[in-house]
Design an enzyme around this catalytic site. Sequence first.
Site, PDB file in Angstrom:
ATOM      1  N   HIS A 230       0.811  -1.216   0.000  1.00 60.66           N
ATOM      2  CA  HIS A 230       0.000   0.000   0.000  1.00 60.66           C
ATOM      3  C   HIS A 230       0.847   1.271   0.000  1.00 60.66           C
ATOM      4  CE1 HIS A 230      -3.449  -2.486   2.021  1.00 60.66           C
ATOM      5  NE2 HIS A 230      -3.244  -2.828   0.768  1.00 60.66           N
ATOM      6  N   GLU A 260      -3.581  -6.315  -9.759  1.00 60.40           N
ATOM      7  CA  GLU A 260      -2.214  -6.067  -9.278  1.00 60.40           C
ATOM      8  C   GLU A 260      -1.259  -7.003  -9.996  1.00 60.40           C
ATOM      9  OE1 GLU A 260      -2.661  -6.504  -5.056  1.00 60.40           O
ATOM     10  OE2 GLU A 260      -4.251  -5.004  -5.006  1.00 60.40           O
ATOM     11  N   GLU A 356      -3.812 -13.227  -3.976  1.00 58.54           N
ATOM     12  CA  GLU A 356      -2.795 -12.194  -4.153  1.00 58.54           C
ATOM     13  C   GLU A 356      -1.554 -12.442  -3.290  1.00 58.54           C
ATOM     14  OE1 GLU A 356      -3.788  -8.338  -2.338  1.00 58.54           O
ATOM     15  OE2 GLU A 356      -5.821  -9.097  -2.045  1.00 58.54           O
TER      16      GLU A 356
END
Length: 400
Positions: A230, A260, A356
Amino acid sequence: MDRPEFYRFHQGEKTLPFAASEYDARLAKLRKDMEANGVEACVFTSMHNIAYYSGFLYCSFGRPYGLVVTPSESVTISAGIDAAQPWRRSHQDNITYTDWQRNNYWRAVKSVTGEGKVIGYEGDHLTLAQSGLLDEFLSPSRRVDVAPMTMRQRMHKSEAEIALIRQCAQVADVGGYAIKDAVKEGAREIDVAMAGRDAMELEIAKRFPDAEYRDTWVWFQSGINTDGAHNPVTSRKLERGDILSLNTFPMISGYYTALERTMFVGEVDDASRKVWEANVGAHEYGMSLLKPGVSCAEVTHKINDFFAERDLLQYRTFGYGHSFGILSHYYGREAGLELREDIDTVLEPGMVISMEPMLTIPEDQPGAGGYREHDILIITEDGNENITGYPYGPDFNVVG
């Protein structure tokens, strides 16, 4: 002049993300849970639950907002600064409170709930200050934390939600391709991020001409900035051989999706390729595990074993995936559906979850940087459906 504590200001036509029948169905399930728990009125304060049950996504700017649900009413409570916009974006009723007197918000809430009732509240959102005012104005006979039961409801997506999430995932792919086209030596992170964001916002406006447009964003990271998932965008200029992290996040009517990908500028060295391919392997293995009847913890432990066999587990920094729906980086979370060791939730058809895996290799080691792949999957009756289209891996993502 007699200035009111609250009033109804209704003008314009209602425009909502879903048909009225969708909100009616959500409220019916909520009221069934309320009855089972003896709750006479729910006072929602969070952006995610208010949006989920009414369609209205507020912008607080320091003011409280709410949604009151009783067996017969559903009423959003909004500040006068927003005029009739909350009514136009709310499924049913709306009350506007004024600033002329402190705590008019709670007077408006009380006008719907009355006093002495069993009140449902969100224990993961209601502040201590507002909790005290709830007691002062509503004098509840009992309070019930309804956050867990509403989260369970939100984790199971309706057909209408899944249809929207599919389009959201497609918009994320649009942003990904725009970013790929913008990557080149000398470009700044911020320039590449803006290209992805602009492409997504234009695509959202094309697909959803009646929506409100806000909150879509990109985290595009390079070099050492890839070490955290992040990390904010900077003005760092891209260099040949840089590791990159592409992260696109379209927001449509409060619904969050993500794409992503790991990328490299121009070339990838052997050490980096080895780590990248291992993370891609974990990604593919993890996606194969997502099916009904398997718990989040089971999936997590199996991917842990995959990384441990390759002496990479120590470089994992967080869970392997999470739920999708009305949530974002600054509000909302369905913490009961995350791929972590401490989550025992069993996957069921209609849930939507990401895979992820991410590895962060420290800068003093070969292959330094953060490696991350992210796809969105719908749990089906016999497995899963991947709704992310943008390719992953070295064959497609060494660019510039």
